[in-house]
Motif scaffolding. Structure first.
Motif, PDB file in Angstrom:
ATOM      1  N   GLN A  59       0.826  -1.207   0.000  1.00 39.03           N
ATOM      2  CA  GLN A  59       0.000   0.000   0.000  1.00 39.03           C
ATOM      3  C   GLN A  59       0.863   1.262   0.000  1.00 39.03           C
ATOM      4  N   VAL A  60       1.987   1.220   0.692  1.00 34.23           N
ATOM      5  CA  VAL A  60       2.912   2.354   0.673  1.00 34.23           C
ATOM      6  C   VAL A  60       3.382   2.612  -0.756  1.00 34.23           C
ATOM      7  N   CYS A  61       3.751   1.566  -1.472  1.00 31.84           N
ATOM      8  CA  CYS A  61       4.188   1.730  -2.863  1.00 31.84           C
ATOM      9  C   CYS A  61       3.090   2.356  -3.721  1.00 31.84           C
ATOM     10  N   ASN A  62       1.834   1.959  -3.470  1.00 31.29           N
ATOM     11  CA  ASN A  62       0.712   2.568  -4.200  1.00 31.29           C
ATOM     12  C   ASN A  62       0.613   4.065  -3.910  1.00 31.29           C
ATOM     13  N   HIS A  63       0.739   4.426  -2.641  1.00 30.44           N
ATOM     14  CA  HIS A  63       0.603   5.831  -2.243  1.00 30.44           C
ATOM     15  C   HIS A  63       1.781   6.681  -2.710  1.00 30.44           C
ATOM     16  N   LEU A  64       2.943   6.062  -2.929  1.00 30.15           N
ATOM     17  CA  LEU A  64       4.120   6.819  -3.361  1.00 30.15           C
ATOM     18  C   LEU A  64       4.033   7.261  -4.817  1.00 30.15           C
ATOM     19  N   ARG A  65       3.211   6.609  -5.604  1.00 30.58           N
ATOM     20  CA  ARG A  65       3.232   6.820  -7.064  1.00 30.58           C
ATOM     21  C   ARG A  65       3.116   8.298  -7.482  1.00 30.58           C
ATOM     22  N   PRO A  66       2.218   9.112  -6.908  1.00 27.80           N
ATOM     23  CA  PRO A  66       2.124  10.506  -7.365  1.00 27.80           C
ATOM     24  C   PRO A  66       3.314  11.376  -6.973  1.00 27.80           C
ATOM     25  N   TRP A  67       4.068  10.950  -5.941  1.00 26.98           N
ATOM     26  CA  TRP A  67       5.132  11.796  -5.405  1.00 26.98           C
ATOM     27  C   TRP A  67       6.523  11.463  -5.941  1.00 26.98           C
ATOM     28  N   LEU A  68       6.740  10.230  -6.369  1.00 27.47           N
ATOM     29  CA  LEU A  68       8.105   9.834  -6.728  1.00 27.47           C
ATOM     30  C   LEU A  68       8.687  10.609  -7.916  1.00 27.47           C
ATOM     31  N   PRO A  69       7.892  11.066  -8.891  1.00 27.93           N
ATOM     32  CA  PRO A  69       8.512  11.897  -9.932  1.00 27.93           C
ATOM     33  C   PRO A  69       9.163  13.167  -9.386  1.00 27.93           C
ATOM     34  N   VAL A  70       8.637  13.715  -8.292  1.00 22.20           N
ATOM     35  CA  VAL A  70       9.234  14.912  -7.701  1.00 22.20           C
ATOM     36  C   VAL A  70      10.601  14.568  -7.111  1.00 22.20           C
ATOM     37  N   VAL A  71      10.681  13.444  -6.398  1.00 22.58           N
ATOM     38  CA  VAL A  71      11.973  12.997  -5.862  1.00 22.58           C
ATOM     39  C   VAL A  71      12.931  12.670  -7.003  1.00 22.58           C
ATOM     40  N   HIS A  72      12.399  12.067  -8.055  1.00 24.61           N
ATOM     41  CA  HIS A  72      13.199  11.751  -9.241  1.00 24.61           C
ATOM     42  C   HIS A  72      13.879  13.018  -9.764  1.00 24.61           C
ATOM     43  N   ALA A  73      13.122  14.107  -9.835  1.00 29.33           N
ATOM     44  CA  ALA A  73      13.664  15.373 -10.343  1.00 29.33           C
ATOM     45  C   ALA A  73      14.742  15.931  -9.431  1.00 29.33           C
ATOM     46  N   ILE A  74      14.531  15.813  -8.120  1.00 26.21           N
ATOM     47  CA  ILE A  74      15.515  16.324  -7.155  1.00 26.21           C
ATOM     48  C   ILE A  74      16.838  15.581  -7.293  1.00 26.21           C
TER      49      ILE A  74
END
Length: 284
Positions: A59-74
């Motif tokens: 479930q954590v992996c599901n919830h991370l999906r919208p946010w990880l592109p922001v971390v990817h950019a950082i």
């Protein structure tokens, strides 16, 4: 040998001599995937955050999906390849996209759903085994953690700790949501892939796709929203002051990709970029 350590996401210069590590697994990968397995070296920053319940980890992996592109950019730190600017902040991400088992984590209903999907992919020949789950977030097969593997290796200690602290706080935040029964946002896979492509292309110097509200927005607006979202968890971990200082620093200096490009633009000399990378790698 005159060699220096350099923390960078992709090989910035021409790499003519490539060999397969002499282990049965790597030879099997070479036979299965051909030239895809023979790309120049790439280096990522993998962050493990403790989530001992495997169902919650899914479930954590599901919830991370919208946010990880922001971390990817950082965490973009590989703009150069074969001696030239690629036009991407993370060329490592582009190299890795050709692997069939790599990319944004699909949405899974449960741990059983996850395991069944991995088994089907292995049976289809897409993966050799479960260790080839290369999705950007996954429940670790070795530790009671969620492993997040979206970013390039970072150029400095402070950049690395910033990414780790943000991800720890983000996992803690979405873990609270999952425990409270808050459903994960139903974001289409094609949009998640597009958001990661945009992050790898622009880093923090352009726009990112807002997977929660839709549309493209300036990258730093989404970084600020990520920081605001995880601030309560940063306070709990005692990380708020440090992360605020580092976010402010990156806002002024730019990501590793931005800093490399700045040096190349000023000097026109790849060796100057490598010298600075070596200095950043061993500083502190």
């Amino acid at each position: 040998a005159g060699a220096r350590l350099v923390a960078v996401g992709a090989t910035p210069m021409h790499e003519p001599h490539r060999t397969v590590p002499d282990k049965p697994r790597y030879h099997a990968m070479s036979r299965r995937y051909g030239p895809v397995a023979h790309d120049p070296a790439v280096c990522g920053c993998h962050v493990h955050v403790g989530v001992p319940d495997r169902e919650l980890a899914i479930q954590v992996c599901n919830h991370l999906r919208p946010w990880l592109p922001v971390v990817h950019a950082i965490a973009t730190n590989s703009p150069l390849h074969d001696g030239a600017d690629t036009g991407h902040a993370s060329w490592r991400s582009m190299q890795l996209e050709r692997w069939p088992s790599l990319g944004p984590t699909p949405y899974f209903a449960s741990a059983a759903d996850y395991d069944r999907t991995v088994e089907e992919l292995i049976a289809a020949g897409v993966m050799l085994d479960a260790a080839m789950v290369y999705w950007y977030a996954r429940p670790s097969a070795a530790y009671p953690t969620v492993e997040i593997r979206v970013g390039d290796v970072c150029p400095t200690v402070d950049d690395t700790v910033l990414v780790a602290a943000l991800l720890r706080a983000l996992v803690a935040t979405v873990l609270d949501e999952a425990r409270a029964g808050v459903p994960a946002s139903p974001v289409r896979d094609c949009l998640v892939s597009a958001a990661h492509w945009r992050a790898a292309h622009d880093g923090l110097d352009g726009t990112l796709i807002d997977l929660r509200r839709g549309g493209a927005r300036p990258a730093w607006e989404l970084v600020d929203e990520l920081f605001a979202t995880v601030s309560p968890a940063l306070v709990r971990h005692g990380d708020l002051g440090y992360v605020l200082d580092q976010v402010t620093r990156v806002r002024g200096e730019g990501t590793g990709a931005t800093r490399q490009r700045r040096i190349l633009d000023e000097t026109g000399d790849l060796r100057a970029v490598l010298a600075e990378l070596a200095a950043w790698t061993t500083a502190g």
